[in-house]
Design a protein around this motif. Structure first.
Motif, mmCIF file in Angstrom:
data_model
loop_
_atom_site.group_PDB
_atom_site.id
_atom_site.type_symbol
_atom_site.label_atom_id
_atom_site.label_comp_id
_atom_site.label_asym_id
_atom_site.label_seq_id
_atom_site.Cartn_x
_atom_site.Cartn_y
_atom_site.Cartn_z
ATOM 1 N N GLU A 235 1.363 -1.222 0.013
ATOM 2 C CA GLU A 235 -0.464 0.122 0.235
ATOM 3 C C GLU A 235 0.912 1.018 0.330
ATOM 4 O O GLU A 235 0.587 2.013 -0.750
ATOM 5 N N ALA A 236 1.639 1.089 1.086
ATOM 6 C CA ALA A 236 2.912 2.337 1.128
ATOM 7 C C ALA A 236 3.529 2.916 -0.764
ATOM 8 O O ALA A 236 4.066 3.939 -1.201
ATOM 9 N N MET A 237 3.973 1.378 -1.482
ATOM 10 C CA MET A 237 4.513 1.887 -2.713
ATOM 11 C C MET A 237 3.484 2.372 -3.405
ATOM 12 O O MET A 237 3.531 3.095 -4.643
ATOM 13 N N ALA A 238 2.100 1.493 -3.281
ATOM 14 C CA ALA A 238 1.250 2.594 -4.472
ATOM 15 C C ALA A 238 1.174 3.597 -4.028
ATOM 16 O O ALA A 238 0.768 4.321 -4.691
ATOM 17 N N ARG A 239 0.650 4.531 -2.949
ATOM 18 C CA ARG A 239 0.368 5.873 -2.210
ATOM 19 C C ARG A 239 2.372 6.697 -2.821
ATOM 20 O O ARG A 239 1.302 7.888 -3.330
ATOM 21 N N GLN A 240 3.075 6.215 -2.974
ATOM 22 C CA GLN A 240 4.281 7.172 -3.716
ATOM 23 C C GLN A 240 4.296 7.131 -5.365
ATOM 24 O O GLN A 240 4.768 7.114 -5.681
ATOM 25 N N GLY A 241 3.419 6.176 -5.660
ATOM 26 C CA GLY A 241 3.155 6.119 -7.049
ATOM 27 C C GLY A 241 3.526 4.796 -7.757
ATOM 28 O O GLY A 241 4.336 4.993 -8.544
ATOM 29 N N ARG A 242 4.377 3.847 -6.810
ATOM 30 C CA ARG A 242 4.973 2.860 -7.351
ATOM 31 C C ARG A 242 3.910 1.569 -7.493
ATOM 32 O O ARG A 242 4.396 0.695 -7.563
ATOM 33 N N MET A 243 3.616 1.869 -8.925
ATOM 34 C CA MET A 243 2.515 0.933 -8.900
ATOM 35 C C MET A 243 2.586 -0.479 -8.932
ATOM 36 O O MET A 243 1.587 -1.235 -8.680
ATOM 37 N N ASP A 244 3.672 -0.638 -10.099
ATOM 38 C CA ASP A 244 4.046 -1.316 -10.562
ATOM 39 C C ASP A 244 4.954 -2.487 -9.369
ATOM 40 O O ASP A 244 4.462 -3.405 -9.354
ATOM 41 N N GLU A 245 5.148 -1.865 -8.986
ATOM 42 C CA GLU A 245 6.259 -2.532 -7.294
ATOM 43 C C GLU A 245 4.545 -3.583 -6.771
ATOM 44 O O GLU A 245 5.294 -4.699 -6.174
ATOM 45 N N ALA A 246 4.046 -2.097 -6.120
ATOM 46 C CA ALA A 246 2.936 -2.192 -5.966
ATOM 47 C C ALA A 246 2.270 -3.659 -5.651
ATOM 48 O O ALA A 246 1.601 -4.969 -4.795
ATOM 49 N N ARG A 247 1.818 -3.729 -7.420
ATOM 50 C CA ARG A 247 0.922 -4.795 -7.645
ATOM 51 C C ARG A 247 2.316 -6.142 -7.511
ATOM 52 O O ARG A 247 1.652 -7.415 -7.297
ATOM 53 N N THR A 248 2.910 -5.752 -7.997
ATOM 54 C CA THR A 248 4.347 -7.313 -8.145
ATOM 55 C C THR A 248 3.986 -7.972 -6.379
ATOM 56 O O THR A 248 3.651 -8.755 -6.293
ATOM 57 N N LEU A 249 4.380 -6.947 -5.101
ATOM 58 C CA LEU A 249 4.512 -7.595 -4.484
ATOM 59 C C LEU A 249 2.509 -8.517 -3.393
ATOM 60 O O LEU A 249 2.704 -8.648 -3.149
ATOM 61 N N PHE A 250 1.799 -7.539 -3.809
ATOM 62 C CA PHE A 250 0.702 -7.730 -3.415
ATOM 63 C C PHE A 250 0.095 -8.604 -4.255
ATOM 64 O O PHE A 250 -0.262 -9.869 -3.502
ATOM 65 N N GLU A 251 0.538 -9.290 -5.507
ATOM 66 C CA GLU A 251 0.459 -10.428 -5.895
ATOM 67 C C GLU A 251 0.986 -11.889 -5.844
ATOM 68 O O GLU A 251 0.738 -13.178 -5.970
ATOM 69 N N ARG A 252 1.811 -10.918 -5.292
ATOM 70 C CA ARG A 252 2.732 -12.087 -4.476
ATOM 71 C C ARG A 252 2.616 -12.783 -3.081
ATOM 72 O O ARG A 252 2.212 -13.888 -3.576
ATOM 73 N N LEU A 253 1.876 -11.264 -2.284
ATOM 74 C CA LEU A 253 1.379 -12.174 -1.387
ATOM 75 C C LEU A 253 0.064 -12.716 -1.853
ATOM 76 O O LEU A 253 -0.468 -13.745 -0.570
ATOM 77 N N LEU A 254 -1.105 -12.433 -2.193
ATOM 78 C CA LEU A 254 -1.919 -13.719 -2.842
ATOM 79 C C LEU A 254 -1.457 -14.438 -2.762
ATOM 80 O O LEU A 254 -2.200 -15.641 -2.010
ATOM 81 N N ALA A 255 -0.398 -14.882 -3.690
ATOM 82 C CA ALA A 255 -0.130 -16.462 -3.945
ATOM 83 C C ALA A 255 0.111 -16.954 -2.843
ATOM 84 O O ALA A 255 0.005 -18.199 -2.920
ATOM 85 N N LEU A 256 0.122 -16.390 -1.574
ATOM 86 C CA LEU A 256 0.390 -17.096 -0.333
ATOM 87 C C LEU A 256 -0.702 -17.472 0.588
ATOM 88 O O LEU A 256 -0.350 -18.092 1.475
ATOM 89 N N CYS A 257 -1.512 -17.198 0.256
ATOM 90 C CA CYS A 257 -2.704 -17.558 0.709
ATOM 91 C C CYS A 257 -2.929 -18.975 0.031
ATOM 92 O O CYS A 257 -2.333 -19.881 -1.107
ATOM 93 N N ASN A 258 -3.689 -20.446 1.149
ATOM 94 C CA ASN A 258 -3.799 -21.240 0.817
ATOM 95 C C ASN A 258 -4.811 -21.124 -0.296
ATOM 96 O O ASN A 258 -5.125 -20.700 -0.784
ATOM 97 N N ASP A 259 -5.182 -22.712 -0.437
ATOM 98 C CA ASP A 259 -5.685 -22.894 -1.478
ATOM 99 C C ASP A 259 -7.836 -22.469 -1.537
ATOM 100 O O ASP A 259 -7.921 -22.411 -2.242
ATOM 101 N N VAL A 260 -7.463 -22.123 -0.033
ATOM 102 C CA VAL A 260 -9.522 -21.881 -0.010
ATOM 103 C C VAL A 260 -9.173 -19.684 0.542
ATOM 104 O O VAL A 260 -10.177 -19.821 0.705
ATOM 105 N N GLY A 261 -7.994 -19.342 0.152
ATOM 106 C CA GLY A 261 -8.616 -17.941 0.628
ATOM 107 C C GLY A 261 -7.542 -17.561 1.783
ATOM 108 O O GLY A 261 -8.156 -16.426 1.721
#
Length: 593
Positions: free
Chosen positions: A532-558
């Motif tokens: 979120e802090a990256m996104a607020r800095q305008g670093r949207m590509d980095e923010a999305r990359t980190l966010f989607e990596r974190l989503l990938a850590l969810c287990n099989d039911v989220g």
């Protein structure tokens, strides 16, 4: 498949079911290894999660030792469906807890999908966290059995023949395509008559209607909707419907370090965690839970504001003494197993800010000038005026002594800032000149005492050079904008110092200043805060990359726990964690579509 002698599986192998009064964890192997009845914070009747199957477990699974397994929640619901496939066919195990019945039940439906599959059911109730073996007798009408110990009773109803021996109840049966076998386990106080039988098919329909209807109210329709909605459903499931209290997690003593002693009981209502949870719900369009929680808050903190606790029981109980269940070996050997939480008596100044922030958000969403909520908020702020300058134990509840934590002072500023905003917006009575002056004083103090110019970063506490991931929230809170050089320096310093394999640790535990043994996993909420802090800095590509990596850590039911171990690629800490899912939602909202 696990055998009945095995230890609990990885934390991420569990799914959650619940009914708004309590919740159960269901493993991929079809075993319910954790369930507290009748409330989230009641003693467990299935405690295999923190020990062995002998401490209480309920398993339904194919007799075949190695089926293929696929799980999912039915769309927008908390109805869990586990599909077992064997050479003989396929069978679905549907697990749910119907809300609003008056009595709490776990319902398990075994549905034949293809072929004929031999199945086994093994029920081993053990009350009081696995310490008490119940007395088990058949029901008078022959529809099942009841297990009684002390104040507790659990009643199992099924049409299948049951075998009982050595304190365990078993059933062996074969399920064919198109057939359904049902098991209903219901809780009641032992001095009452057995609860009325539940119609499993009708309960399933009602449960799906309840959750589907609730989910349709979500106002977020961005590209991360599935993850956001699953997180929202999880937060709703951690809300105690009768009182409005919100638990931090439904479990206790799942370790933050494998085999370690950082094991805490999270089955209570933290003002901080509940506030951040409600903010996530409100931003996604949910106000009903906020109304209920504000009522809970007013009841719980009633009295003098100097008696404010940082956590309460589900009905606002103030005493949650911490003790150890020494007969439980702990999750995969992590001891001690703690019941209750000694942090209840700590001073944590940040909770004033989180509560004030939430009350202001609720006021702008639906409360307007509600005088009762304003009276509470004003009294809390007026008490904060007298204590904000004191050292405290901080957001992470350290046990190494009080310090002047920078984040605590920032949240004291937030408490005043939001109270001032409410008073100005809604013409509410307040000593605005005095509050504005104190707000400025706190801001100046933080910038002077909490910022290290050589590090070009805010630090964990005044006069130290330690970093703290809570400071990632500075731009979100409005204390300073994301473009301020001091904020940029803080984010950069945290990225240099507190990242492990790209994920964020709360702080350096090796300093020993928190009073605990060193070592823990990456803190998932903090990692979402960085995105979120990256996104607020305008670093949207980095923010999305980190966010989607974190989503990938969810287990099989989220679902996500409190922490993650990059070395072993496993989830750590209590599960699922409200703070983690609230941080996920907030980050998704900032990332937009």
């Amino acid at each position: 498949m696990l055998t009945d002698d095995d230890h609990p599986p990885p934390i991420g192998d569990y799914a959650l079911i619940g009914d708004g009064t309590t919740a159960a964890l269901v493993g991929r192997d079809g075993a319910i290894d954790w369930l507290c009845w009748p409330r989230f914070d009641s003693p467990a009747c299935f405690a295999a999660l923190l020990g062995t199957p002998g401490h209480g477990r309920w398993r339904i699974a194919p007799a075949d030792a190695h089926p293929r397994i696929h799980r999912r929640y039915r769309d927008g619901t908390l109805v869990l469906e586990t599909l077992f496939a064997t050479p003989d066919g396929e069978v679905a195990l549907v697990d749910f807890m119907p809300p609003g019945l008056g009595s709490s039940s776990v319902i398990r439906l075994v549905q034949g999908r293809r072929g004929r599959i031999p199945m086994r059911m093994h029920l081993l109730p053990r009350f009081d966290y696995g310490a008490v073996t119940p007395w088990i007798t058949p029901l008078p009408d022959g529809s099942g059995l009841r297990a009684i110990a002390g104040p507790d009773m659990a009643v199992l109803r099924t049409t299948l023949p049951l075998d009982q021996r050595d304190g365990a109840t078993t059933a062996a049966f074969t399920i064919s395509a198109g057939e359904t076998a049902t098991f209903v386990l219901t809780y009641a106080a032992s001095h009452l008559r057995p609860p009325v039988a539940v119609d499993p098919a009708a309960a399933l329909t009602a449960t799906e209607v309840f959750w589907s209807g609730w989910s349709t109210r979500c106002t977020y329709h961005g590209c991360y909707r599935d993850a956001v909605l699953r997180s929202l459903v999880t937060l709703k499931a951690l809300t105690h419907a009768p009182t409005g209290g919100i638990v931090a997690a439904p479990t206790t003593s799942l370790p933050e370090q494998p085999g370690g002693s950082r094991n805490w009981d999270y089955r209570y209502c933290w003002l901080r965690d509940a506030s951040l949870t409600l903010q996530a719900l409100l931003h996604a369009g949910y106000t009903e839970e906020a109304r209920a929680w504000i009522g809970w808050l007013q009841r719980s903190v009633a009295g003098r504001p100097d008696q404010l606790r940082i956590l309460y029981g589900l009905a606002g109980e103030r005493r949650v003494p911490e003790w150890e269940a020494d007969w439980l070996p702990g999750y995969q050997g992590a001891r001690p197993v703690r019941i209750g939480n000694g942090a209840a008596g700590q001073l944590q100044l940040d909770v004033f800010g989180e509560v004030s922030d939430t009350l202001h958000l609720a006021r702008t969403s639906f409360l307007g000038g509600d005088p009762h909520a304003w009276d509470l908020q004003r009294q809390l702020v007026e008490h904060l005026e007298t204590v904000w300058h004191l050292p405290d134990e901080g957001i992470w509840e350290v046990r190494g002594g009080r310090r002047h934590f920078t984040f605590s002072k920032i949240m004291a500023w937030v408490a005043l800032d939001r109270a001032i905003a409410s008073a100005e917006t809604f013409a509410l009575p307040a000593p605005l000149d005095r509050w504005r002056a104190l707000r400025t004083r706190i801001h100046d103090t933080v910038c002077a005492e909490g910022f290290d110019r050589t590090l070009n970063s805010f630090t964990q506490s005044f006069g130290t050079r330690d970093l703290d991931a809570s400071l990632l929230l500075i731009p979100q809170l409005g204390f300073l904008p994301a473009g301020d050089p001091r904020v940029a320096g803080t984010i950069a310093a945290i990225e240099r110092t507190l990242l492990t394999d790209g994920l964020v640790r709360r702080y350096d535990t090796n300093t020993g200043q928190d009073g605990l043994p060193p070592g823990e996993g990456a803190f998932l909420a903090c990692s979402f805060w960085l995105a979120e802090a990256m996104a607020r800095q305008g670093r949207m590509d980095e923010a999305r990359t980190l966010f989607e990596r974190l989503l990938a850590l969810c287990n099989d039911v989220g679902l996500l726990a409190e922490e993650y171990d990059p070395a072993t690629r496993t989830q750590l800490g209590n599960f699922p964690q409200a703070l983690t899912h609230a941080a996920l939602i907030r980050a998704a909202l900032v990332l937009g579509t």
